[in-house]
Design a protein around this motif. Structure first.
Motif, PDB file in Angstrom:
ATOM      1  N   ALA A   1     -79.642-106.860 -39.398  1.00  0.00           N
ATOM      2  CA  ALA A   1     -80.331-106.658 -40.673  1.00  0.00           C
ATOM      3  C   ALA A   1     -80.692-105.187 -40.897  1.00  0.00           C
ATOM      4  CB  ALA A   1     -81.581-107.531 -40.734  1.00  0.00           C
ATOM      5  N   ALA A   2     -80.713-104.418 -39.826  1.00  0.00           N
ATOM      6  CA  ALA A   2     -80.990-102.980 -39.946  1.00  0.00           C
ATOM      7  C   ALA A   2     -80.027-102.222 -39.035  1.00  0.00           C
ATOM      8  CB  ALA A   2     -82.433-102.665 -39.580  1.00  0.00           C
ATOM      9  N   ASP A   3     -79.802-100.937 -39.362  1.00  0.00           N
ATOM     10  CA  ASP A   3     -78.867-100.120 -38.579  1.00  0.00           C
ATOM     11  C   ASP A   3     -79.566 -99.341 -37.468  1.00  0.00           C
ATOM     12  OD1 ASP A   3     -76.590-100.696 -40.327  1.00  0.00           O
ATOM     13  OD2 ASP A   3     -77.692 -99.498 -41.802  1.00  0.00           O
ATOM     14  N   ALA A   4     -80.866 -99.110 -37.648  1.00  0.00           N
ATOM     15  CA  ALA A   4     -81.620 -98.323 -36.669  1.00  0.00           C
ATOM     16  C   ALA A   4     -83.092 -98.633 -36.872  1.00  0.00           C
ATOM     17  CB  ALA A   4     -81.364 -96.828 -36.857  1.00  0.00           C
ATOM     18  N   VAL A   5     -83.896 -98.243 -35.893  1.00  0.00           N
ATOM     19  CA  VAL A   5     -85.328 -98.541 -35.960  1.00  0.00           C
ATOM     20  C   VAL A   5     -86.138 -97.284 -35.659  1.00  0.00           C
ATOM     21  CG1 VAL A   5     -85.270 -99.384 -33.568  1.00  0.00           C
ATOM     22  CG2 VAL A   5     -87.176-100.024 -35.045  1.00  0.00           C
ATOM     23  N   VAL A   6     -87.293 -97.182 -36.334  1.00  0.00           N
ATOM     24  CA  VAL A   6     -88.212 -96.059 -36.136  1.00  0.00           C
ATOM     25  C   VAL A   6     -89.589 -96.610 -35.797  1.00  0.00           C
ATOM     26  CG1 VAL A   6     -89.509 -94.255 -37.355  1.00  0.00           C
ATOM     27  CG2 VAL A   6     -87.018 -94.401 -37.613  1.00  0.00           C
ATOM     28  N   SER A   7     -90.218 -96.046 -34.752  1.00  0.00           N
ATOM     29  CA  SER A   7     -91.611 -96.386 -34.451  1.00  0.00           C
ATOM     30  C   SER A   7     -92.358 -95.146 -34.004  1.00  0.00           C
ATOM     31  CB  SER A   7     -91.691 -97.457 -33.357  1.00  0.00           C
ATOM     32  OG  SER A   7     -93.053 -97.688 -33.004  1.00  0.00           O
ATOM     33  N   VAL A   8     -93.602 -95.023 -34.443  1.00  0.00           N
ATOM     34  CA  VAL A   8     -94.451 -93.947 -33.927  1.00  0.00           C
ATOM     35  C   VAL A   8     -95.621 -94.554 -33.146  1.00  0.00           C
ATOM     36  CG1 VAL A   8     -93.741 -92.345 -35.734  1.00  0.00           C
ATOM     37  CG2 VAL A   8     -95.815 -93.701 -36.072  1.00  0.00           C
ATOM     38  N   GLY A   9     -95.440 -95.784 -32.710  1.00  0.00           N
ATOM     39  CA  GLY A   9     -96.468 -96.464 -31.928  1.00  0.00           C
ATOM     40  C   GLY A   9     -96.357 -96.126 -30.457  1.00  0.00           C
ATOM     41  N   PRO A  10     -97.109 -96.841 -29.604  1.00  0.00           N
ATOM     42  CA  PRO A  10     -97.071 -96.542 -28.165  1.00  0.00           C
ATOM     43  C   PRO A  10     -95.640 -96.590 -27.641  1.00  0.00           C
ATOM     44  CG  PRO A  10     -98.808 -98.133 -28.651  1.00  0.00           C
ATOM     45  CD  PRO A  10     -98.042 -97.939 -29.914  1.00  0.00           C
TER      46      PRO A  10
END
Lengths: 329, 329
Positions: free
Chosen positions: B94-103
């Motif tokens: 469903a998505a090509d990549a993921v971004v997180s600024v969490g732990p």
């Protein structure tokens, strides 16, 4: 009463640019400080270099340096190396402090062999006072030993705190442990153990700090880490200031570190030190001698700082002054 | 032919300033890139925030974040946390990549759990492209795991080298191992072992480098270290640029790191990320997707770079392009 000159022993054969840059730096230090006398450990063939100030220089003759490929400990133990002669001058009372910009391992080995360790301190640690946004930060260890146990890190905290009391005039320096986050439990197993151990001391321990907190300051006056990480941090900070095109560090802070945990005043510089760096190291050593920093440091180690969470950290050097010594402002 | 939009999943509940700064950053990224679609993992109550661009956003509804006091691995394994939902969107297609600024720990755990590791890579590593005087430097690991074995460091070298080939277009990136001196044998026992192990690989390994070599560049394109040291170095460098009063890093380099060694494109930011940082992370992820970086990286890991000591490092991305994929310039 005549002022007795401060006598600094200098290892002429240490450093990538030895002996020339070291001799140049030593002569610059002499020119800048009329009450300075130097004991220069190195080849007698260099004597003509200080002809003009020969009355202010003693030669400790040796042709033996410590090569980069030598085992520093073996070199220092088995040969009359320049760094060993320079440290020996402190032990014998012929000099008040010693400066070397040679291999750190050799200088540490020479200091331990000749001067001995302070009781209870099994590993010396190198402390550097670094520029930071909020206030100077003491980083310890910047490379006396490439590693540490949790109890070494506690001792680094004690040494760094005492050093900050004496040289920065802080009453109860805030001590932080360098890790990868500030929440308890962040970091590797070593940091987790050291965090718990530091929490149980009488130091003003504020917990974990991060890489930012070295150049920014504000959270801790003393940042404790192992000598591997501390050395990498010190060099990253220096290189970053070059990247940023600034000389903030050079203009206000000497590129010099003080060896803590040994029974004497030992100032170490950078392998790549140029004449200005060497002169800065000599000046730092002379300042420490004049202020009786080493006696104050030993007194501070005996007498824990009061825990004080107020931001007012009144200088306590007066309270620490040994009898008959002048307190440092 | 219509261009299919790039679809990036974003963890709205990660980071000190979540969700507001993350939503703001996501919206800024959408505004800057008309061919972008976002899958936002977070509370449905936030939906009004993207009313104006509702056709370009999919909500992955959850109210569960990973708290700073949570065990990241446990949180990710046991709860439908926002970071897990965002990574799941990549796994499901469903998505090509993921971004997180969490732990970081939670994001790494989610990536390993949902995407799996690349064969032979037991520990993911975070790679950051950093500004340096001579050229950009890839630092790996900047904190996926607070520690490393010697064979982890070899794998970090392989991942970093492949990443530099793909994203910097270098033919045979020079790989250095971060230590406290450049002579063989400098450093702690881990570096001594890793130095020997790296020397035996087909990487273009140039030996030990020091803290200077990260911000200065010139010696190595890829600097390999454990995640504890790398994280401290990254933050020291950032803080030092603030100390120097410059925004050189911010103006040219995103504060974002790419997780290597997992089967998908995962971009992680800073816990303290503001909207611009989040937008930078999303843009970095979109660029990587458009350039098929992940497929190129896997191809590069299969095919060792030729050893090449010349300074001419001709881009090799074309040679690495998987069939049917457009090579990146």
């Amino acid at each position: 009463m005549m002022v007795r000159p401060v006598r600094i022993a200098v290892d002429l054969l240490g450093g990538d640019r030895a002996p020339d840059a070291v001799v140049d730096g030593a002569l610059a230090a002499l020119a800048a400080d009329p009450d300075l006398h130097l004991a220069l450990a190195g080849p007698s063939r260099l004597r003509p270099r200080w002809d003009a100030v020969a009355d202010r220089v003693t030669l400790l003759p040796t042709d033996e340096g410590v090569g980069m490929s030598d085992s520093p400990v073996r070199a220092v133990r088995t040969r009359r190396t320049s760094v060993r002669l320079a440290v020996e001058a402190v032990r014998s009372g012929a000099a008040d402090a010693v400066v070397s910009v040679g291999p750190t391992g050799a200088a540490v080995a020479a200091a331990v062999t000749e001067l001995g360790k302070l009781p209870g301190y099994r590993r010396p640690a190198l402390a550097a006072v670094l520029p930071a946004v909020a206030h100077p930060v003491v980083l310890v260890d910047v490379g006396a030993h490439a590693g540490a146990s949790d109890s070494d890190l506690v001792r680094h905290g004690r040494l760094g705190s005492a050093f900050a009391r004496v040289t920065l005039g802080l009453g109860a320096p805030r001590v932080g442990l360098l890790s990868v986050g500030t929440e308890p439990g962040k970091g590797d197993p070593l940091r987790k153990k050291a965090d718990r151990a530091l929490s149980g001391t009488d130091l003003h321990y504020i917990g974990l700090v991060e890489g930012y907190d070295v150049p920014l300051g504000g959270r801790a006056d003393v940042v404790v880490t192992d000598g591997f990480t501390g050395n990498v941090v010190l060099k990253t900070l220096e290189g970053s200031l070059v990247l940023a095109g600034t000389s903030v560090a050079r203009s206000r802070y000497p590129r010099a570190a003080t060896l803590l945990g040994v029974a004497g005043t030992v100032v170490l510089g950078h392998g790549a030190a140029g004449p200005t760096d060497v002169a800065d190291c000599v000046a730092l050593a002379a300042t420490a001698v004049r202020a009786h920093d080493h006696a104050h440091l030993r007194a501070a180690l005996e007498k824990p700082a009061p825990r004080d969470d107020s931001s007012e950290n009144a200088p306590m050097a007066a309270a620490l002054a040994a009898p008959g010594e002048k307190a440092r402002q």
